[in-house]
Design an enzyme around this catalytic site. Sequence first.
Site, PDB file in Angstrom:
ATOM      1  N   GLU A  35     -44.598  83.663  43.530  1.00 30.69           N
ATOM      2  CA  GLU A  35     -45.589  82.764  44.145  1.00 30.69           C
ATOM      3  C   GLU A  35     -45.809  83.092  45.617  1.00 30.69           C
ATOM      4  OE1 GLU A  35     -44.632  79.127  45.851  1.00 30.69           O
ATOM      5  OE2 GLU A  35     -42.668  78.969  44.901  1.00 30.69           O
ATOM      6  N   LYS A  89     -35.607  71.485  44.309  1.00 29.98           N
ATOM      7  CA  LYS A  89     -35.127  71.405  45.693  1.00 29.98           C
ATOM      8  C   LYS A  89     -34.304  70.131  45.910  1.00 29.98           C
ATOM      9  CE  LYS A  89     -39.278  73.497  47.566  1.00 29.98           C
ATOM     10  NZ  LYS A  89     -39.860  73.585  46.291  1.00 29.98           N
TER      11      LYS A  89
END
Length: 303
Positions: free
Chosen positions: A26, A160
């Site tokens: 990405e 995360k």
Amino acid sequence: MTPLPLTLSPEVAEAKACGAPIVALESTIITHGMPYPQNLETARAVEDEVRRAGATPATIAVLDGVIHAGLDADALQSLAQAKGVAKLSRADLAACLATGGTGATTVAATMICAARAGIAVFATGGIGGVHKGAEDSFDISADLQELAQTPVTVVAAGAKAILDLPKTLEVLETLGVPVIAVGQDAFPAFWSRDSGLPAPLRMDDPAAIARAHRMRAALGLPGGQLVANPIPAADEIPAATLAPLIAKAQAEAEARGIAGKSVTPFLLQHLFELTDGRTLGANIALVLNNARLAARIATALAQ
Ligand code: PSU
Ligand code: MN
């Protein structure tokens, strides 16, 4: 019908033509996830890691209204240095393409572009998920919905740790997304190996993960898989060290009224400052580790 503006780099086109393994990467991690110049160095190092593991890297971004799968050195350099680049998720992609815009793709948008380019495996750092305080903010990353509908296997170091991980796992379960820990039973927490939560599934063999990817298609199920690959032990930051700092960053974001797309980049940048750069070092190590595993899964898938 409007043709899709999608172009493959020569390296990616050649790999596709001979059925060689390809790993999508990405670009939001480059533009919004890390500071310059570490973002550029990391983007290059991750590509090299994929090549070293025998696969072809396809870093994905939208440049002047065209989806690029595989960026040349100039494109990578200018994305890494540009300020104010758009962060493109599922909702933004068509508008950006239609207006000739440029933007970095999140996990969700990268999955869409990878699927259109015929790429089934994608490596990143950590996916987005349910934010802390989501019961008030309703901030839930579009990455989760994307995993439920686009058939790409995403290798990440979990979600995360700035997120509400129990809620993130609940939503993934509701959406029917397989969450597969590698090498351990626990769901990893990005900068730390163990979130304290069990992962719903465990598979230690890349070939098994590739078979499960194919089996979902055989079942006629949409969506992909989340492969949760823990950060190498030597690079981790213990969860107990990070917890108070994450709380501090979170409070700061709330006090400043940070919302929407800015939340994740703000928290990552703030933690970078609060740890004197330690989170960045760990982030780089875990992305490289994910690139290696993704290349092995892509290789198994190509056989
Ligand atoms: N992994 C990283 N750093 C990042 C990201 C992933 O190590 O910055 C990016 C990805 O693009 C992911 C995005 O999709 O963060 C999540 O943003 P949000 O929470 O706004 O959906
Ligand atoms: Mn969000």
